[in-house]
Design a protein around this motif. Structure first.
Motif: not given
Length: 186
Positions: A89-97
């Motif tokens: 339900q969350l936006p993508p958590l795996v990401r670049f800063g």
């Protein structure tokens, strides 16, 4: 997707420089690359250019991977999802800063402008598309030329597309020459 982006950008820099389509000086215009290239030159001032490229890319890859790990760890801690369904339900958590995303985007823009749109690349891509189109047409007209496992499938267009999609570049070029009698690419 993010892992692919990191890997493809690194491989494309390496391929671009090794092929002569890009120079180290050109790539050094990209801040993400330039930072690590400067580190390598400071530590190893007498290193051969090929080794400088390798070491710069290695460090750039590591920095990107660790940025993703650190940013993802922080995003997970902040979101504190209770379970897998909550994660979905969350936006993508795996990401670049934010800073690395900006630097990576700048690198992608550079590669698009300087490598993917390079006249030699465009010309080769045009010929490759022609090879694929002509292979598709030849196999549609002569399905017996397909491997038996593809030739016997009921949806000919899908079978032809699947067969071509599984080809290596070399095999596709050989097949194109065999079926058309023309060599478009060396």
């Amino acid at each position: 997707n993010l892992a692919d982006e990191i890997a493809y950008n690194a491989h494309d820099i390496d391929d671009g420089v090794r092929s002569g389509l890009l120079t180290l000086d050109q790539v050094a215009e990209v801040p993400l690359f330039a930072r690590f290239q400067a580190e390598v030159w400071r530590e190893y001032p007498h290193l051969a250019p090929r080794r400088v490229l390798y070491e710069t890319i290695r460090r750039m890859l590591s920095a990107q991977v660790y940025d993703v790990i650190d940013t993802t760890r922080a995003a997970l801690a902040e979101a504190a999802p209770a379970d897998v369904d909550a994660v979905r339900q969350l936006p993508p958590l795996v990401r670049f800063g934010a800073a690395m995303r900006a630097q990576s985007s700048e690198l992608k823009r550079f590669l698009f402008e300087q490598l993917y749109r390079h006249p030699q690349v465009v010309a080769t891509t045009t010929l490759a598309r022609q090879v694929v189109r002509e292979l598709f047409a030849a196999y549609r007209i002569h399905p017996a030329e397909l491997r038996p496992s593809f030739a016997g499938r009921p949806d000919r267009e899908r079978a032809v597309a699947d067969y071509i999609a599984g080809m290596t570049d070399r095999f596709a070029l050989r097949e194109h020459e065999r079926l058309t009698g023309r060599r478009l690419m060396a």
